[in-house]
Design an enzyme around this catalytic site. Structure first.
Site, PDB file in Angstrom:
ATOM      1  N   TYR A 186      36.605  32.296  31.514  1.00 10.76           N
ATOM      2  CA  TYR A 186      35.575  33.228  31.007  1.00 10.76           C
ATOM      3  C   TYR A 186      36.161  34.454  30.293  1.00 10.76           C
ATOM      4  O   TYR A 186      37.350  34.686  30.358  1.00 10.76           O
ATOM      5  CB  TYR A 186      34.550  33.590  32.075  1.00 10.76           C
ATOM      6  CG  TYR A 186      34.926  34.381  33.317  1.00 10.76           C
ATOM      7  CD1 TYR A 186      36.082  35.109  33.441  1.00 10.76           C
ATOM      8  CD2 TYR A 186      34.020  34.406  34.390  1.00 10.76           C
ATOM      9  CE1 TYR A 186      36.348  35.842  34.589  1.00 10.76           C
ATOM     10  CE2 TYR A 186      34.288  35.128  35.544  1.00 10.76           C
ATOM     11  CZ  TYR A 186      35.453  35.849  35.627  1.00 10.76           C
ATOM     12  OH  TYR A 186      35.715  36.574  36.749  1.00 10.76           O
ATOM     13  N   GLU A 187      35.320  35.136  29.564  1.00 10.65           N
ATOM     14  CA  GLU A 187      35.778  36.213  28.650  1.00 10.65           C
ATOM     15  C   GLU A 187      36.820  35.698  27.657  1.00 10.65           C
ATOM     16  O   GLU A 187      37.723  36.434  27.256  1.00 10.65           O
ATOM     17  CB  GLU A 187      36.353  37.406  29.419  1.00 10.65           C
ATOM     18  CG  GLU A 187      35.377  38.103  30.341  1.00 10.65           C
ATOM     19  CD  GLU A 187      34.150  38.636  29.634  1.00 10.65           C
ATOM     20  OE1 GLU A 187      34.216  38.898  28.424  1.00 10.65           O
ATOM     21  OE2 GLU A 187      33.107  38.771  30.305  1.00 10.65           O
ATOM     22  N   GLY A 188      36.660  34.458  27.236  1.00 10.15           N
ATOM     23  CA  GLY A 188      37.598  33.874  26.267  1.00 10.15           C
ATOM     24  C   GLY A 188      38.676  33.078  26.983  1.00 10.15           C
ATOM     25  O   GLY A 188      39.483  33.643  27.709  1.00 10.15           O
ATOM     26  N   GLN A 208      42.433  33.585  23.728  1.00  5.90           N
ATOM     27  CA  GLN A 208      43.370  34.709  23.825  1.00  5.90           C
ATOM     28  C   GLN A 208      44.596  34.456  22.945  1.00  5.90           C
ATOM     29  O   GLN A 208      45.105  35.362  22.274  1.00  5.90           O
ATOM     30  CB  GLN A 208      43.842  34.919  25.274  1.00  5.90           C
ATOM     31  CG  GLN A 208      42.729  35.084  26.293  1.00  5.90           C
ATOM     32  CD  GLN A 208      41.780  36.219  25.989  1.00  5.90           C
ATOM     33  OE1 GLN A 208      42.193  37.277  25.504  1.00  5.90           O
ATOM     34  NE2 GLN A 208      40.505  36.007  26.242  1.00  5.90           N
ATOM     35  N   ARG A 268      38.158  41.750  29.042  1.00  3.78           N
ATOM     36  CA  ARG A 268      39.324  40.860  29.053  1.00  3.78           C
ATOM     37  C   ARG A 268      40.460  41.469  29.867  1.00  3.78           C
ATOM     38  O   ARG A 268      41.110  40.796  30.662  1.00  3.78           O
ATOM     39  CB  ARG A 268      39.773  40.558  27.620  1.00  3.78           C
ATOM     40  CG  ARG A 268      38.854  39.600  26.937  1.00  3.78           C
ATOM     41  CD  ARG A 268      39.195  39.365  25.473  1.00  3.78           C
ATOM     42  NE  ARG A 268      38.322  38.295  24.974  1.00  3.78           N
ATOM     43  CZ  ARG A 268      38.402  37.761  23.758  1.00  3.78           C
ATOM     44  NH1 ARG A 268      39.316  38.196  22.897  1.00  3.78           N
ATOM     45  NH2 ARG A 268      37.576  36.802  23.399  1.00  3.78           N
TER      46      ARG A 268
END
Lengths: 596, 596
Positions: free
Chosen positions: B438-440, B445, B297
Site C-alpha cells: 500500500y501507498e505504492g 517506489q 510513504r
C-alpha cells in the site's frame, strides 16, 4: 484459482535432465519409461485439477474441526480421499507385493508434486502415510508388514509420525514418552505428542500411529528412543478392527496455514496405557525414523516446488487479466495488462525460474534414489545413494525457503488484491510458511548438510557434483547467444563460491563449530542456488538444441535460464561471504544473552 | 508478547546519526533538542507499552466488524484512541496554530515508529489523519483549515485518503469517481472507493474523507483529477455536526493481516450525491495528494521498521526462553536456550541489524525533511528537500521489503510454535505483508526512484550521497579491528556497485525503458542495503569511540555492524548484476503473454 499440472514441464525434466531412460533400464522398472510416465502424469493431473484443486480454498475457509476428541475433515475431503485411494495413488511407489504399483520415485515425485500443488493440506495425509509405510517396510516384522502395509497402501487406513513433544522439537533427545513392556510382548505407551499431522480425522477407518518413546532404563538421549506402532483401533487376528486404543486427540492447533490439515495434540495412555508394538529393536527407533524422515524431507522439498508452482500459475493468470497503467516504453496510449510491465515480468520470471530450478533438482535427486535402490552394481548403488543423501537437505531446505519467496512474490504481483483473502494468493503465502519448519527446520537441514553430508566424506560428493557443474559450464561455452554466456559466467562464479565454502566447512567444522555453523544456512542456500542453476544451465543446452522444434516452449526455457543466472545465481558470492563471515571470539557469537 | 520501545537505540540514532542538535538549531525548534526528545520518547513509550501493545493481539482475534453500514472497532480500541488523542499525540508534528505541538519530524518519527510497533492496525488511523492534515495545510483555504484541522489534531475527528477504485490501483489515471459542481460552490460526489483504511469506524465523532474525483470535462488521465473534502457528517457554520452525508460503507475486507484496521469499500452518492468541497484548484488533486503521499510513504517505511522491531523483540525473548539441543561446540552436556545456537544468532542478528539500519536511514531522512522546512537559507532547504525526496522511496520500499524478511525470520526462530497463531509471531508476518504494497508497491517506489529521483537531476543527489558513503569508508580505514575492516570492505564494494547502477539507470532510462525498469527493484534494494549499511558504518565509528562508556551497548552496535556488512551488504554485487541484467529484445522481456 484453478490449477493445471505443468505436465509438459515435468516430462521435459524427466526426459532431458533426470534420465528417465536410465531409470527405466533398472531391473524391475522396465515398464516405467517415458510413456508410462506420461500416462501416469496425465491421469494424476486430471485428479488434481478436477478433484483436489477445487477443494483447496474450501479447506482454508472451513478447516478441519475438533469436537469431543473427534476431528471432522473439511467437507468434500473424505470423498476426495476415497477417489485418491481408489485410483491407487497411495501405492504409487510401494511394492507390488503389498498392493502398490512399484513405480520409480522419479515418476512418483511429479505426481506428489501435483497433488501438493492442488491441495497442500490434503496431500499431507498421503505424505505421512508414505512415511509410515517406509518405516514398516524398513524395520517391521513380516507379520507387521502384512498386517498394516496393504491397508495403508489401499487407503483404508492412514499413517502418522509421532516425534514432537512440547519440550522436544528439533531436539529429539528430549523425548519423554515412555513404553512399558507387557507380558504378551506388547507395550503400554504413555505421553503427550504434539504437532501430529492428520493425527486424528474421519477420512479413513483406522490410523496407524508410529510413535517414538523410551522403554524403562533406556539410555539417555537419542540412543534410548524406540519406535512403536500404536493403532487408533486395535487390529484383530483376522485383520478386522477391534477395541479403541488409549490414544486420544485432545485438541488441534489454530495455524497460520494448511488449515484443512488437522495438527493434533495426542494424549497416550491416560486410561491405563495405549497398546503399542515395538518396531525393530529397542533403542533403535531414531534410526528407523530417519528412514521415514529422509523420505518425508524429500517430500517436503517437493511441497516447496508444488506451492511455488501453484502461486506462479495464479500470479501469471492475474497478470494477464489485470489492466493497469500504460507501458513504460510508450508503446501504447492505453493501459495494458500488467504482464507487460517490466517489474511484473521480473517477479513472474523470478517465481518461475526458481520453481523450475528446484523442480529439476528434486527430480534429479529422485532419479539418484531410484538408481541407488535398483542398480545391479553395489558400487554404483552406493555412489548414487550418497549423492541422493547429499541432495536431500538441499532439496528440503532450499525448495522451501524458495517457496516462501515465490509465494510472497505471488502476493506482490496481485498488488492490494493480494492482501485480500478472497483472492487466494495469501493462502499460498500462509500455507507455504510451514515448509521451511517442519520435518527439520532449514537450520537442521543445513547442519545435516555440513556434518553428515559434507564433512564426513571430506567433501567427496560435493566436489563430484561441482565437477559436473563445471562440465555444464564448459558445454555452455560452446553455445552462442547472450543467455548461454550469462549462464556460463554466473555458473562458473557460483561454482567457485560454492567450492570455496565447501573447503572452508570441511576445514573448520571441528576447529570452530560455532563459527562454521553460523554459516550453515548461507551454505545451504548457496548450494541450492548453484545446483538449481546447474539444472537450468543443462535445460538451456537442451533448449538451444531443440529450439526449432517448439520455439515457444524452448524459447521460454532459454529466457528463464538467463534470467535465473542474472537475478538468482548472481547472489552466490554474497552468500559465500556470509558463509565465511565473522567467527570465533568476535562478532555476534561473542555477545552475551543480555546484548540481544 | 509485550513490547518495550527501544528508546535507548532511538536516542542513539537521533543524537549520533541523525543530528538532533542540528535540527534543534533551526528556527522554531529551539526547544526541540535532545532532552525534549528524550522526554517525549519516554512518554510515548509508556502509552505504547501499557495501552496500545496489549491490544495488538486482541485486534487480530476480534477484528473490527461491519454491520448495516456501521463499523465497530475491536473492543478497547476506542478507549485507547481517546487516550492517544488526549495525550496530544496526533498533533505532535503539526502547527501550534491549530493545536499541534510543532515538534520536528525527527522527534515525531520515533514516536510514530513505536505506536506502529505497539499496534500496527491502531496506528494506521493516526497515520491517515496525519495525511489529511498535511493535504489541508498544503492546499486548503484558511476557512477549511480552521474548520477541519483543529478537530483532526485533537482527535475529535479522523481523516482518510480515498484514491483507489476497483479499476484504479497503482494507476490513478483510471479514476472514474466524479464531482458535479453545485450553485453554492460545493460539489456532489459520486463513485466507489475501495481499500479505504479506517474509512468507517466508531472511534471518532466524524470522519473527514479526502477524495479524488473528476469534474465534468476534466482532462483524461492524472491531470484531470481534483481533490475534495467529503465529511461523513456535514459541519455546520458553528463547527457542530449536521446531517449525515451521502457516503456509506458497504463492506469491509477480509484481510491477511492488520485485521483490526477496517479496510472499507465506500459508496459515494447513491442517494443523490455526497456533498464535497474542492481543495485547492480543479484538476490539481494529484499534486496535493502527492503531498500526503510522500508523508504517508515515509510513514509506511517507518511501519516497516516498527513491525521488524516488534518481531525481533518477540523472537529474542523466545530464544532466551526456549531450551532445545546441546551447544554444537560441546561446551555443555545439557540442552541450552536456543539463543546459544549459531543459526539462531544469525537469524536474530539479521533481524536486528537490518532493523537498526533501516531505522537509522529513516531518522536521517526525517532530519533532512526538518532542515528542508526550517532552514533560513533557501539553497540549503532545496538541497535537503532533494535528499529527503530521494530517500523517501528507499525508506518506503526497502524498510517494507526488509520487514517481510525480518518477520519471516521471526516465525522461523520460533520453529513449529511460529506457525501456531497463539504464539503471535505469525501475526507480525501477516500484518507486515501489506507494507510493501500500500501507498505504492515496491515497484512504484522503484519507478519513482529511477525517474523522478535519479534520472531527473542526472544522479546529482545519488552521487552526493555516495560521496558521503565514501567518507565513512575512509574513516573506517582509520579504525582498527575486524568489524571496521569488514564494514569498510563491504561498504566500498557496495558503493561501487550502487554507483555503477546509478550511471546505468541515467544512461539507459530513455533509450531502453523496459530494460531499465526491469532492474528498478534490484536498484532500490541495492540503494537500501548500501545506505542502511552506511548508517551502520557510522554507528560503528561512534561505538568504537565510546566503547568504554557502555561496553554492552556499544559492543552490540559493533557486532551488528560487522554482521550486517558480511551478511547483508555482501548482497550488493548480486543486486547490481540483477539491476544490469538482460535487456532489450532478449530474455523475459521478449516473451509473449502465452509463454508465461
Amino acid at each position: 484459482m484453478s490449477f493445471t499440472a505443468p505436465v509438459k514441464d515435468m516430462l521435459f525434466v524427466l526426459k532431458e535432465l533426470a534420465g528417465i531412460d536410465e531409470v527405466a533400464a533398472l531391473p524391475g522398472f522396465e515398464d516405467a519409461g517415458f510413456e508410462t510416465a506420461q500416462a501416469v502424469l496425465e491421469e494424476a493431473a486430471k485428479l488434481c485439477g478436477e478433484v483436489l484443486a477445487p477443494l483447496n480454498v474450501e479447506g482454508d475457509r472451513a478447516p478441519s474441526s475438533w469436537r469431543d476428541g473427534e476431528v471432522t475433515a473439511t467437507p468434500g475431503f473424505k470423498a476426495a480421499f476415497d477417489q485418491f485411494a481408489e485410483g491407487g495413488w497411495q501405492g504409487l511407489q510401494h511394492p507390488a507385493e503389498f498392493g502398490g504399483q512399484e513405480l520409480p520415485k522419479l515418476i512418483g515425485t511429479p505426481c506428489n508434486e501435483m497433488v501438493n500443488a492442488a491441495n497442500l493440506s490434503f496431500a499431507l495425509c498421503p505424505l505421512l502415510t508414505d512415511g509410515a509405510i517406509e518405516a514398516l517396510l524398513t524395520a517391521g516384522t513380516e507379520e507387521q508388514k502384512a498386517r498394516y502395509v496393504p491397508k495403508l497402501i489401499s487407503g483404508e487406513w492412514t499413517g502418522t509420525m509421532n516425534l514432537t513433544e512440547p519440550q522436544a522439537g528439533s531436539d529429539l533427545a528430549l523425548v519423554r514418552s515412555r513404553a512399558e513392556p507387557q507380558a504378551d510382548g506388547s507395550y503400554r505407551v504413555f505421553g503427550t505428542k504434539i504437532f501430529i499431522t492428520w493425527g486424528e480425522h474421519d477420512m479413513a477407518k483406522n490410523i496407524v500411529h508410529l510413535v517414538l518413546a523410551r522403554v524403562p532404563n533406556a539410555p539417555e538421549g537419542v540412543k534410548g528412543i524406540s519406535l512403536f506402532i500404536v493403532p487408533k483401533f486395535l487390529v484383530n487376528e483376522d485383520g478386522s478392527l477391534g477395541a479403541r486404543n488409549d490414544v486420544h486427540c485432545v485438541s488441534i492447533e489454530h495455524k497460520l496455514g494448511i488449515k484443512a490439515s488437522p495438527t493434533a495434540v495426542l494424549q497416550y495412555g491416560d486410561n491405563g496405557g495405549a497398546i503399542g508394538y515395538l518396531v525393530g529393536e529397542e533403542n533403535r527407533g531414531l534410526e528407523y525414523m530417519f528412514v521415514m524422515m529422509n523420505a518425508a524431507r524429500f517430500g517436503v522439498g517437493t511441497q516447496g516446488v508444488a506451492i511455488a508452482e501453484r502461486a506462479y500459475q495464479q500470479a501469471a493468470a492475474f497478470a494477464k487479466e489485470r489492466v493497469q497503467s500504460r507501458p513504460v516504453d510508450g508503446s501504447a496510449k492505453q493501459p495494458v495488462t500488467i504482464v507487460h510491465h517490466p517489474d511484473v515480468r521480473r517477479m513472474l520470471a523470478t517465481m518461475r525460474s526458481m520453481t523450475e530450478g528446484a523442480r529439476a533438482l528434486a527430480y534429479v535427486a529422485a532419479s539418484h534414489c531410484d538408481i541407488a535402490h535398483r542398480h545391479p552394481d553395489e558400487g554404483v548403488r552406493a555412489q548414487h545413494q550418497a549423492i541422493y543423501e547429499f541432495l536431500v537437505p538441499i532439496v528440503k531446505g532450499w525448495s522451501t525457503e524458495m517457496a516462501n519467496e515465490v509465494t510472497s512474490l505471488g502476493v506482490q504481483v496481485h498488488g492490494g488484491m493480494g492482501f485480500i483473502e478472497e483472492t487466494g494468493a495469501a493462502q499460498h503465502y500462509r500455507d507455504a510458511r510451514i515448509l521451511a519448519i517442519y520435518e527439520g527446520t532449514t537450520a537442521i537441514q543445513a547442519n545435516d548438510l555440513i556434518g553428515r553430508k559434507t564433512a564426513r566424506d571430506g567433501g567427496a560428493i560435493a566436489k563430484a557434483l561441482l565437477d559436473e557443474v563445471a562440465k555444464t559450464a564448459e558445454s555452455l561455452a560452446e553455445v552462442g547467444g547472450a543467455a548461454a554466456a550469462s549462464m556460463r559466467l554466473q555458473l562458473e562464479q557460483g561454482a567457485q563460491a560454492l567450492s570455496r565454502v565447501v573447503d572452508f566447512m570441511i576445514e573448520n567444522v571441528k576447529r570452530d563449530p560455532n563459527g562454521t555453523f553460523m554459516g550453515s544456512v548461507p551454505y545451504l542456500k548457496l548450494a541450492g542456488i548453484v545446483l538449481c542453476g546447474w539444472q537450468l544451465g543443462r535445460a538451456l543446452l537442451v533448449a538451444q538444441r531443440k529450439l526449432a522444434d517448439d520455439p515457444s516452449f524452448y524459447g521460454a526455457k532459454i529466457a528463464m535460464a538467463q534470467f535465473y543466472a542474472e537475478h538468482v545465481l548472481s547472489q552466490a558470492n554474497g552468500l559465500a561471504t556470509a558463509a565465511l563471515g565473522a567467527r570465533g571470539a568476535e562478532g555476534v557469537l561473542a555477545l552475551t544473552e543480555d546484548q540481544f
